[in-house]
Design an enzyme around this catalytic site. Structure first.
Site, mmCIF file in Angstrom:
data_model
loop_
_atom_site.group_PDB
_atom_site.id
_atom_site.type_symbol
_atom_site.label_atom_id
_atom_site.label_comp_id
_atom_site.label_asym_id
_atom_site.label_seq_id
_atom_site.Cartn_x
_atom_site.Cartn_y
_atom_site.Cartn_z
ATOM 1 N N ASN A 13 0.834 -1.206 0.000
ATOM 2 C CA ASN A 13 0.000 0.000 0.000
ATOM 3 C C ASN A 13 0.869 1.257 0.000
ATOM 4 O OD1 ASN A 13 -2.115 -1.790 0.172
ATOM 5 N ND2 ASN A 13 -2.364 -1.557 2.387
ATOM 6 N N HIS A 17 6.011 -0.756 -2.625
ATOM 7 C CA HIS A 17 5.514 -0.034 -3.802
ATOM 8 C C HIS A 17 5.586 1.471 -3.605
ATOM 9 C CE1 HIS A 17 3.024 -3.752 -5.214
ATOM 10 N NE2 HIS A 17 4.322 -3.910 -5.404
ATOM 11 N N ASN A 42 -8.123 -12.825 4.599
ATOM 12 C CA ASN A 42 -8.712 -12.147 3.445
ATOM 13 C C ASN A 42 -10.224 -12.304 3.498
ATOM 14 O OD1 ASN A 42 -9.413 -11.427 0.674
ATOM 15 N ND2 ASN A 42 -7.230 -11.651 0.220
ATOM 16 N N ALA A 72 -10.876 -7.707 7.482
ATOM 17 C CA ALA A 72 -9.622 -7.557 8.243
ATOM 18 C C ALA A 72 -9.864 -6.907 9.599
ATOM 19 C CB ALA A 72 -8.633 -6.729 7.422
HETATM 20 N N1 APR Z 1 -10.744 -7.350 4.606
HETATM 21 C C1 APR Z 1 -9.839 -8.239 4.128
HETATM 22 N N2 APR Z 1 -9.546 -8.373 2.811
HETATM 23 C C2 APR Z 1 -10.208 -7.587 1.950
HETATM 24 C C3 APR Z 1 -11.171 -6.632 2.373
HETATM 25 C C4 APR Z 1 -11.426 -6.539 3.762
HETATM 26 N N3 APR Z 1 -12.322 -5.668 4.272
HETATM 27 N N4 APR Z 1 -11.674 -6.012 1.264
HETATM 28 C C5 APR Z 1 -11.024 -6.541 0.204
HETATM 29 N N5 APR Z 1 -10.160 -7.494 0.603
HETATM 30 C C6 APR Z 1 -9.246 -8.288 -0.218
HETATM 31 C C7 APR Z 1 -9.833 -8.759 -1.534
HETATM 32 O O1 APR Z 1 -10.501 -10.008 -1.369
HETATM 33 C C8 APR Z 1 -8.554 -8.919 -2.380
HETATM 34 O O2 APR Z 1 -7.993 -10.214 -2.211
HETATM 35 O O3 APR Z 1 -8.166 -7.442 -0.559
HETATM 36 C C9 APR Z 1 -7.607 -7.878 -1.793
HETATM 37 C C10 APR Z 1 -7.425 -6.660 -2.692
HETATM 38 O O4 APR Z 1 -6.757 -7.100 -3.845
HETATM 39 P P1 APR Z 1 -6.211 -5.998 -4.858
HETATM 40 O O5 APR Z 1 -7.276 -4.997 -5.128
HETATM 41 O O6 APR Z 1 -5.592 -6.751 -6.015
HETATM 42 O O7 APR Z 1 -5.067 -5.242 -4.048
HETATM 43 P P2 APR Z 1 -3.577 -5.701 -3.813
HETATM 44 O O8 APR Z 1 -3.488 -7.187 -3.668
HETATM 45 O O9 APR Z 1 -3.049 -4.867 -2.707
HETATM 46 O O10 APR Z 1 -2.854 -5.248 -5.184
HETATM 47 C C11 APR Z 1 -1.448 -5.424 -5.243
HETATM 48 O O11 APR Z 1 -1.402 -4.295 -7.366
HETATM 49 O O12 APR Z 1 -2.235 -2.609 -8.643
HETATM 50 C C12 APR Z 1 -1.146 -3.004 -7.901
HETATM 51 O O13 APR Z 1 0.411 -1.601 -6.868
HETATM 52 C C13 APR Z 1 -0.908 -2.051 -6.767
HETATM 53 O O14 APR Z 1 -0.123 -2.569 -4.545
HETATM 54 C C14 APR Z 1 -1.088 -2.924 -5.526
HETATM 55 C C15 APR Z 1 -0.844 -4.326 -6.066
#
Ligand code: APR
Length: 231
Positions: A89, A106, A198, A216
């Site tokens: 993040n 990142h 998750n 979370a």
């Molecule tokens: N509690 C727990 N998990 C959650 C919640 C919640 N309230 N809401 C969403 N999620 C989970 C979703 O199920 C999903 O698996 O968070 C995850 C979000 O996934 P992404 O949107 O792909 O985010 P992330 O994994 O951080 O992306 C990684 O991709 O675009 C690039 O640089 C950007 O750092 C980012 C990287």
């Protein structure tokens, strides 16, 4: 007590009101990655990219850490072994919850980077197109975030932590972006117990020894409470 390494993704900040990327309505359903999260996109239309990050920076400044961020800070303070937080993040909610030495692989929206000389400084709330670098004056200032096609930060340090981990947790990340998605494999090879927290099983769920499903703000405090009750 074993070293704990934690990887967080956008899901841990979702309940603070910050969007995720790949969920329904996520950022990548409303913006093109190529336009706002690549060096080519920045070269093509710097104003669009600055506007994208200005909006996210403003939203992050108004957001507040949620119980999941606070629980991880409690774990760092109360666990007798080392607790390393690695985050994908670019917000500062972990720090505002009291976490220390967070590794932002990142980058961070609060930081600015000069595309010409590599100088870094604290970003203003709003960055303009052609923003001059305070060191070399080149009009190539950008948010200090890692775009697709660029090398994530702190990788050597992160891999060294994973090699010594006794427990690895991935919180709120879809496991779709590398190299973060592969950290569970590194931790397993180091003999660590692995747990995914998750809302729903991620793309890498099968690699984890343990899965805890739910928001979370509920699952992380419960998990941290169990760990600290062992101390
Ligand atoms: N509690 C727990 N998990 C959650 C919640 C919640 N309230 N809401 C969403 N999620 C989970 C979703 O199920 C999903 O698996 O968070 C995850 C979000 O996934 P992404 O949107 O792909 O985010 P992330 O994994 O951080 O992306 C990684 O991709 O675009 C690039 O640089 C950007 O750092 C980012 C990287």
């Amino acid at each position: 007590m074993e070293k704990i390494v934690i990887l967080t993704g956008a899901g841990i900040s979702a309940e603070s009101g910050l969007g995720t990327f790949r969920d329904a309505g996520g950022l990548w359903t409303r913006h093109s990655i190529e336009d706002v999260a690549t060096p080519e996109g920045f070269a093509r239309d710097p104003a669009l990219v600055q506007a994208f990050y200005n909006a996210r920076r403003t939203k992050a400044a108004r957001a507040r850490p949620n119980p999941a961020h606070l629980a991880l800070a409690r774990l760092q303070a109360g666990w007798p072994g080392e607790v390393v937080i690695v985050t994908q993040n670019v917000d500062d909610l972990h720090e505002r919850a009291g976490a220390r030495d967070v590794l932002h692989m990142h980058g961070q929206m609060a930081g600015a980077l000069c595309g010409a000389c590599g100088h870094r400084w604290r970003a203003p709330d709003t960055m303009r197109e052609g923003e001059p670098c305070p060191a070399c004056r080149a009009p190539l200032a950008r948010p200090d975030v890692v775009w697709f096609g660029e090398m994530p930060y702190c990788m050597d340090e992160i891999l060294a932590h994973l090699a010594g981990a006794g427990l690895f947790a991935a919180i709120g990340t879809s496991g779709q972006v590398w190299p973060a998605a592969g950290f569970v494999t590194e931790a397993t090879a180091a003999g660590a117990h692995t747990v995914e927290l998750n809302l729903e099983p991620s793309d890498m769920a099968a690699e984890f020894a343990e899965i805890r499903t739910g928001p979370a703000s509920r699952t992380v405090p419960a998990w941290v409470g169990e760990l600290l009750s062992r101390c």
